[in-house]
Design a protein around this motif. Sequence first.
Motif, mmCIF file in Angstrom:
data_model
loop_
_atom_site.group_PDB
_atom_site.id
_atom_site.type_symbol
_atom_site.label_atom_id
_atom_site.label_comp_id
_atom_site.label_asym_id
_atom_site.label_seq_id
_atom_site.Cartn_x
_atom_site.Cartn_y
_atom_site.Cartn_z
ATOM 1 N N MET A 1 0.832 -1.181 0.000
ATOM 2 C CA MET A 1 0.000 0.000 0.000
ATOM 3 C C MET A 1 0.874 1.240 0.000
ATOM 4 O O MET A 1 1.850 1.344 0.740
ATOM 5 C CB MET A 1 -0.894 -0.015 1.240
ATOM 6 C CG MET A 1 -1.966 1.041 1.238
ATOM 7 S SD MET A 1 -3.023 0.838 2.711
ATOM 8 C CE MET A 1 -2.648 2.352 3.545
ATOM 9 N N GLU A 2 0.512 2.195 -0.833
ATOM 10 C CA GLU A 2 1.289 3.423 -0.934
ATOM 11 C C GLU A 2 1.131 4.236 0.346
ATOM 12 O O GLU A 2 0.036 4.397 0.878
ATOM 13 C CB GLU A 2 0.790 4.252 -2.128
ATOM 14 C CG GLU A 2 1.671 5.434 -2.436
ATOM 15 C CD GLU A 2 1.139 6.223 -3.629
ATOM 16 O OE1 GLU A 2 1.575 7.368 -3.806
ATOM 17 O OE2 GLU A 2 0.275 5.694 -4.355
ATOM 18 N N SER A 3 2.257 4.757 0.872
ATOM 19 C CA SER A 3 2.187 5.529 2.108
ATOM 20 C C SER A 3 1.575 6.898 1.833
ATOM 21 O O SER A 3 1.716 7.453 0.745
ATOM 22 C CB SER A 3 3.587 5.697 2.709
ATOM 23 O OG SER A 3 4.426 6.386 1.803
ATOM 24 N N LYS A 4 0.907 7.431 2.846
ATOM 25 C CA LYS A 4 0.242 8.718 2.685
ATOM 26 C C LYS A 4 1.224 9.872 2.863
ATOM 27 O O LYS A 4 2.211 9.760 3.590
ATOM 28 C CB LYS A 4 -0.889 8.849 3.726
ATOM 29 C CG LYS A 4 -2.051 7.887 3.506
ATOM 30 C CD LYS A 4 -3.103 8.071 4.593
ATOM 31 C CE LYS A 4 -4.293 7.164 4.367
ATOM 32 N NZ LYS A 4 -5.311 7.302 5.421
ATOM 33 N N GLN A 192 -1.210 11.381 6.175
ATOM 34 C CA GLN A 192 -0.651 11.003 7.474
ATOM 35 C C GLN A 192 -0.569 12.303 8.272
ATOM 36 O O GLN A 192 0.372 13.076 8.120
ATOM 37 C CB GLN A 192 0.730 10.369 7.308
ATOM 38 C CG GLN A 192 1.319 9.869 8.624
ATOM 39 C CD GLN A 192 2.705 9.295 8.432
ATOM 40 O OE1 GLN A 192 3.090 8.913 7.334
ATOM 41 N NE2 GLN A 192 3.490 9.231 9.510
ATOM 42 N N THR A 193 -1.553 12.530 9.104
ATOM 43 C CA THR A 193 -1.771 13.857 9.678
ATOM 44 C C THR A 193 -1.440 13.931 11.158
ATOM 45 O O THR A 193 -1.885 13.095 11.943
ATOM 46 C CB THR A 193 -3.255 14.272 9.492
ATOM 47 O OG1 THR A 193 -3.618 14.119 8.121
ATOM 48 C CG2 THR A 193 -3.472 15.708 9.910
ATOM 49 N N GLN A 312 6.828 10.675 12.000
ATOM 50 C CA GLN A 312 8.165 10.091 11.780
ATOM 51 C C GLN A 312 9.071 11.065 11.001
ATOM 52 O O GLN A 312 9.676 10.736 9.984
ATOM 53 C CB GLN A 312 8.099 8.752 11.016
ATOM 54 C CG GLN A 312 7.579 7.593 11.857
ATOM 55 C CD GLN A 312 6.056 7.587 11.947
ATOM 56 O OE1 GLN A 312 5.372 7.599 10.926
ATOM 57 N NE2 GLN A 312 5.516 7.552 13.146
ATOM 58 N N VAL A 313 9.127 12.285 11.483
ATOM 59 C CA VAL A 313 10.028 13.291 10.906
ATOM 60 C C VAL A 313 11.064 13.660 11.953
ATOM 61 O O VAL A 313 10.862 13.488 13.150
ATOM 62 C CB VAL A 313 9.258 14.565 10.467
ATOM 63 C CG1 VAL A 313 8.339 14.261 9.308
ATOM 64 C CG2 VAL A 313 8.499 15.186 11.632
#
Length: 318
Positions: A1-4, A192-193, A312-313
């Motif tokens: 699945m493609e990450s957001k 991904q909020t 995850q930054v």
Amino acid sequence: MESKQKLLVIIGPTAVGKTKLSIELAKKYNGEIISGDSMQIYREMDIGTAKIKIEEMEGVPHHLIDIKDPDESFSVAEFQQLVRAKINEIALKGKLPIIVGGTGLYIQSVIYDYHFSEATADDTFRIELEARAKVIGNEALHKELTRLDPVSAAQIHPNNVRRVIRALEIFHCTGKMMSEYQKEQEPDLLYQTALIGLTMEREKLYERINLRVKLMMDEGLLDEVRRLYDRGLRDCQSIQAIGYKEVYEFFEGKVSLEDAVENLKQNSRRYAKRQLTWFRNKMDVQWFDMADVPNLSKKITEISQYVEGKLQVKSNTY
């Protein structure tokens, strides 16, 4: 699945401190800021909308500010389209998109997968309502909505005729209240909020709002509104904004300047209360109290830990 796509959203009531925090986080995470305010889109409306000044930006790019003239209209659907395109554009540069603002419905429309579908559109009915509003007035039309859809009516100001008509249109087309229709859609988060809400004790917030209004007057709000008034701008979406409609009443001789300023303070406080209610009822927000902070750096550290865990930054590593 493609990450957001990763997205940071900072919301909260007027005067709570969103601007300063957003600049610090944008610098920390190599971000660019998208305004989530429905009135900062208008040119020549700077003081009354508390628009960020160039020097306050500290070199951080800002988007969706000053993109419309005051006599132009603007819809949630248009905002949704523009902001989603901006998010992609910023991400392609390897930067973190950050939405900052207090207009809950607008931000909600961007981050959740809401569809403004054909099933809820009837152009003929909408045109009829627009004509009726001019005859019977905003309040009477709002009372019709209260009868059919009290939930939406409680959240929409009578002067926001576009949204009143939209809610009536949805009921006309679907037989359901706008809130029911939206619930049935069960929208997913598109991104991904990290959704951060800023709040503070009510009395402290109200003090800040009152001070902000005083500063607006000192900075020349009267002259700013006078320029719009003298140009003949009257029944525009922009002039319904808090800070403009109150001063218009002074220019029209309906109230004294002192009363206009008091009305502006009161309406701003009421708006802040409505903003907090909206965010708490409609969105899954991580709240941070901004009232008891001796200095901003401690609060930034706390918020940064949440952002880094959620997205995850890492600080300044893009």
